[in-house]
Enzyme design. Sequence first.
Site, PDB file in Angstrom:
ATOM      1  N   LYS A  75       8.029 -28.630  -5.667  1.00  0.00           N
ATOM      2  CA  LYS A  75       8.779 -29.861  -5.433  1.00  0.00           C
ATOM      3  C   LYS A  75       7.771 -30.978  -5.153  1.00  0.00           C
ATOM      4  CE  LYS A  75      12.541 -31.525  -2.388  1.00  0.00           C
ATOM      5  NZ  LYS A  75      13.423 -31.136  -1.258  1.00  0.00           N
ATOM      6  N   SER A  82      18.405 -31.665  -2.244  1.00  0.00           N
ATOM      7  CA  SER A  82      17.456 -32.531  -2.912  1.00  0.00           C
ATOM      8  C   SER A  82      16.447 -31.805  -3.798  1.00  0.00           C
ATOM      9  CB  SER A  82      16.696 -33.344  -1.867  1.00  0.00           C
ATOM     10  OG  SER A  82      15.901 -32.488  -1.057  1.00  0.00           O
ATOM     11  N   SER A 118      18.850 -28.436   1.262  1.00  0.00           N
ATOM     12  CA  SER A 118      18.228 -28.850   0.000  1.00  0.00           C
ATOM     13  C   SER A 118      17.573 -27.764  -0.825  1.00  0.00           C
ATOM     14  CB  SER A 118      17.199 -29.936   0.254  1.00  0.00           C
ATOM     15  OG  SER A 118      17.851 -31.174   0.336  1.00  0.00           O
TER      16      SER A 118
END
Length: 487
Positions: free
Chosen positions: A77, A152, A176
């Site tokens: 990420k 997210s 997330s």
Amino acid sequence: MHEWTLQEAARKVRDKEISSRELTRALLDRIERINPKINAYVTVLHDKAMAEATARDETQAKGEALGVLHGVPLGLKDIFCTRGIRTTCGSRILSYFLPPYDAAVAEKVAASGAVLLGKHNMDEFAMGSSTETSHFGPTRNPWATGRIPGGSSGGTAAAVAAGLCYAGVGTDTGGSIRQPASLCGVVGVKPTYGRVSRYGMIAFASSLDQGGPVTRTVPDAAMMLGVIAGHDRRDSTSVDLPVPDYPAAAERPVKGMKVGLPREYFEVEGLDPAVRGAMEKALDALVVQGAQAVEISLPHTSFAVATYYIIAPAEASSNLARYDGVRYGYRAKVAGGLIEMMSRTRAEGFGAEVKRRIMIGTYALSAGYYEAYYGKAQKVRTLIRRDFDAAFAKVDAILTPTSPTPAFRLGEKTGDPLTMYLSDIFTIPCNLAGIPGISVPCGMSAEGLPIGAQLLAGHFREETLFTAAAAIERALPHPPVAPLEGA
Ligand code: GLN
């Protein structure tokens, strides 16, 4: 070969059935074809990944000791700092940021011998549940490209689901990792707070943030957590406990395990019938293998979202004060003085959701309101944690849905932040309590959208999660790599 699991890919490289170069080349080619359809990667490291793969093959040829993920291509990420590699956190304000150091997670992944393919798209500063707040455009769900992948860590979940990496590492502040894993039909783990170092992980809400693996299978997630977990003196909240053999836990029988079903989670308004049905199958799978279902109560559940939306924005407003255009990141071009430069930098550099959170957080922390909001929220947080302590005195694990609905459509909730916030109702209590959670696929909706089951356990009981999740995975058909048309 993109359909191999992480464990298979690692074994094949180790046994020299395939070289790291061949594997990395294949995935980079696939990223080139598929990524434009789903926007899961914001940065693809074509040359650097191939150079790294070459180096891995050379190490192996020399007969040197190999790490557990030797030669296997992965992604991170874009919230994890990577030295000399652009790290954006999904924001315009960091769109040209080249970190001078690696996050602890990035170091550990590299030390395991893995090859870094690139950085995954995400909601700006990890604020969101759909990856639509990214400055780099939304990620699309590989199972239905008109729908969101969750957020997210939506880029990470979509990349894993679409076979664009064998595993990824995301972060979870209020869901997330687990929510996008659920909506993309993959496995996601939010470890116990303190289990994975936050060093070099761009801060959103420091008392809640935790990095964790996203993979296609439970044993893969166990393997990956073994790589990234462990004590780090550079993170004062990192816990000095030995890292257990997580993959072994994924092979243990679930027989005799007590699984709690929290009444409050199943009474939530808007729980999709398909999700409810899939949960029944997940429970059956556990019971058939010898687990025992126990009804429990987590009475403060209904306060979790409100509590989170004081604490997380309060911490975010403080953490994000550092982006002022002075030290690093985007700087607005203005003729005025320092104050004007700073306000214009922040006005232009941050998106709407980030600004909303900074305003809520600043308000909640301001003199005269601090006790009424932040102080009160911390007290409720303690009550939520005590709910879990009481529950884990009776049961080993708790089973809940991960998300009340399967993936929603792009744009469906962007106009109404409150409905977006409510999509995290099942994942947020776990972060407030600091306990570990996993999402494991447990079915498909009639439209062919993945559904995930969430399991929660007491602090540092990740092994229990792997045991129970592996039992669900063994019993219920595991989703393949998402069948993107023409892929
Ligand atoms: N969706 C939640 C939020 O917007 C959680 C995000 C996260 O876990 N980073 O804050």
